[in-house]
Write a protein that holds these residues in place. Structure first.
Motif, short mmCIF file in Angstrom:
data_model
loop_
_atom_site.label_atom_id
_atom_site.label_comp_id
_atom_site.label_asym_id
_atom_site.label_seq_id
_atom_site.Cartn_x
_atom_site.Cartn_y
_atom_site.Cartn_z
N ILE A 178 0.83 -1.21 0.00
CA ILE A 178 0.00 0.00 0.00
C ILE A 178 0.87 1.27 0.00
CG2 ILE A 178 -0.20 0.11 2.52
CD1 ILE A 178 -3.14 0.98 2.09
N GLU A 212 -7.69 3.28 -3.65
CA GLU A 212 -7.35 2.37 -2.55
C GLU A 212 -8.57 2.05 -1.68
OE1 GLU A 212 -4.02 1.27 -2.38
OE2 GLU A 212 -4.91 -0.14 -0.99
N GLU A 213 -9.38 3.06 -1.46
CA GLU A 213 -10.54 2.88 -0.59
C GLU A 213 -11.50 1.84 -1.18
OE1 GLU A 213 -12.33 6.59 0.42
OE2 GLU A 213 -14.09 5.63 1.27
N THR A 273 -9.77 -1.79 -1.04
CA THR A 273 -9.78 -2.48 0.25
C THR A 273 -11.21 -2.82 0.68
OG1 THR A 273 -9.68 -0.37 1.39
CG2 THR A 273 -7.61 -1.52 1.11
N GLY A 274 -12.15 -1.93 0.36
CA GLY A 274 -13.55 -2.20 0.69
C GLY A 274 -14.05 -3.44 -0.04
N TRP A 307 -12.34 -6.05 -1.04
CA TRP A 307 -11.80 -7.29 -0.48
C TRP A 307 -12.34 -7.57 0.91
CZ3 TRP A 307 -10.39 -11.11 -3.16
CH2 TRP A 307 -9.84 -10.92 -4.43
N THR A 308 -12.70 -6.52 1.65
CA THR A 308 -13.35 -6.78 2.95
C THR A 308 -14.67 -7.49 2.74
OG1 THR A 308 -12.31 -4.84 3.93
CG2 THR A 308 -14.22 -5.70 5.06
N GLN A 340 -7.67 -11.05 -0.32
CA GLN A 340 -6.94 -10.19 -1.26
C GLN A 340 -5.63 -10.85 -1.70
OE1 GLN A 340 -5.89 -6.55 0.68
NE2 GLN A 340 -4.22 -7.45 1.81
N GLU A 350 0.55 -9.35 -0.81
CA GLU A 350 1.19 -8.04 -0.95
C GLU A 350 2.70 -8.20 -0.77
OE1 GLU A 350 -0.50 -5.17 1.73
OE2 GLU A 350 -2.37 -5.10 0.62
N PHE A 394 -11.35 2.84 6.22
CA PHE A 394 -10.23 2.52 5.34
C PHE A 394 -9.15 1.75 6.09
CE2 PHE A 394 -6.08 3.69 3.54
CZ PHE A 394 -6.23 3.09 2.30
N ASN A 409 -10.38 -1.81 6.92
CA ASN A 409 -10.37 -2.70 5.76
C ASN A 409 -8.96 -3.13 5.39
OD1 ASN A 409 -13.13 -2.70 5.43
ND2 ASN A 409 -13.15 -1.03 3.94
N PHE A 443 -7.68 -5.51 8.15
CA PHE A 443 -8.43 -6.78 8.13
C PHE A 443 -8.02 -7.64 6.93
CE2 PHE A 443 -12.39 -9.09 6.81
CZ PHE A 443 -12.37 -10.01 7.83
N ASN A 444 -7.87 -7.00 5.79
CA ASN A 444 -7.46 -7.78 4.61
C ASN A 444 -6.04 -8.30 4.75
OD1 ASN A 444 -9.77 -7.75 2.94
ND2 ASN A 444 -9.46 -5.58 2.59
#
Lengths: 82, 283
Positions: A8, A25-26, A29-30, A32-33, A43, A46, B179, B182, B185-186
């Motif tokens: 990230i 990015e928001e 990540t949302g 994949w949550t 996800q 990384e 943000f 998430n 958590f990921n």
């Protein structure tokens, strides 16, 4: 397929998300949550540097990642360029 | 998508439990109780407040009042005023505007609060008797309400970060908390550690209202520095369990001074609930 993502807040990740995924990015990540929350995946891995991405792609069957073109090494398959 | 009352209550209880499972230095968690409150007090509070908070027949203000009343009757102290104040509009938003994006629905709810909502909320605040609550002209909670709930929150927002959320449409939660949750958590796959990351980030960036109501700004810089260190560590490790010794050290230091970042813990619960609601609405 085993995709690898850059860490990230790196320029290559931000560029990939914007150029190829049409996301920020928001949203990423949302997304994949929600996937994890409903039990439909996690996800991509990384990795900390472009060198790690290259190593991962070269040593892992089915792996795919993204790097700057100047980092491209002989023998690597290119799926797309932008 | 419509989420049933029972489903919403379950999500709320789960969000409260995740926050209790998160080792939040200075605050109450399964790792460390303190400030004369126990984990069981918080579990019981979540349990009894869930149904009034999610009662589809209640207005926003009624939700807040009856959830606080149920808590007071069950545990006899203020464990969850901030949590209820933050979670009630989120739940009201989902119930009132099930087809809108949560952030848009919430903004609608906040923009349309009433004097009646303020009246019920003032009664709830008086009943909860939070420590260090001051008075603001035009909106003393011990008087009858003459302005809407959002207008009352506007008057309090310079000294209370919960009130600030009411006038910024939960900016801290949507722009920072969700943000951070998430991402953590990921990365780690654990809700409680994601909640720790949210708590640390919030405290590293904003002074805690609960601490400042009791101590002024005396400890704010120290707490922000401490939590900045924690936040940096969390951003750079693959296994969050590695920070447990640091968390124990910070927890002891904060509690030895009587410092409880309770408002940041409340914002953490609201962040987790926001994520759960968004996931449930998307799913």
């Amino acid at each position: 397929m085993k995709p690898a993502n850059a860490k990230i807040d790196t320029p290559e990740r931000n560029r990939f998300l914007t150029t190829f995924m049409n996301q920020d990015e928001e949203k990423y990540t949302g997304y994949w949550t929600v996937r994890r929350y409903i039990g439909k995946g996690t996800q991509p891995t990384e990795l900390n540097s472009q060198a790690e991405v290259i190593d991962y792609v070269q040593t892992t069957e089915g792996a795919v990642g993204y790097i700057d073109e100047i980092e491209l090494k002989v023998g690597m398959n290119v799926v797309g360029r932008k | 998508m419509n989420l049933t009352q029972d489903k919403l209550a379950a999500l709320y209880r789960e969000a409260c439990e995740v926050e209790l499972q998160a080792f939040k230095p200075g605050n109450v968690s399964i790792y460390s109780e303190g400030h004369n409150m126990t984990v069981e007090d918080f579990r019981r509070s979540a349990e009894v407040s869930a149904l009034p908070l999610c009662d589809v027949n209640y207005s926003l203000g009624e939700k807040i009042f009856y959830a606080i009343k149920a808590t007071r009757d069950a545990v006899g102290c203020n464990t969850n005023l901030g949590i209820i104040l933050l979670c009630a509009p989120l739940i009201q938003a989902v119930q009132t505007f099930p087809d809108l994006a949560l952030r848009v629905a919430l903004a609608n709810i906040l923009e349309n609060t009433t004097i009646n909502d303020a009246m019920w909320t003032f009664q709830a605040i008086s009943l909860a008797s939070p420590a260090g609550l001051g008075e603001v002209s035009n909106a003393d909670v011990n008087q009858n309400a003459t302005i809407t709930l959002q207008a009352a929150m506007q008057l309090a927002c310079d000294k209370d970060r919960v009130a600030l959320q009411y006038v910024t449409d939960y900016k801290d939660i949507f722009d920072l908390g969700v943000f951070r949750y998430n991402h953590a958590f990921n990365r780690w796959g654990e809700q409680s550690w994601a909640a720790v990351a949210v708590y640390a980030d919030l405290l590293s960036q904003f002074p805690d209202s609960h601490i400042e109501r009791k101590f002024g700004s005396r400890y704010s810089a120290r707490v922000a520095t401490m939590m900045g260190q924690l936040s940096d560590r969390l951003q750079n490790i693959d296994d969050p369990e590695q920070v447990k010794p640091l968390l124990h050290q910070m927890d002891s230091e904060l509690k030895s001074h009587g410092l409880n970042p309770g408002t940041s813990a409340d914002l953490t619960v609201a962040t987790v609930l926001t994520v759960f609601l968004e996931c449930s609405l998307c799913a």
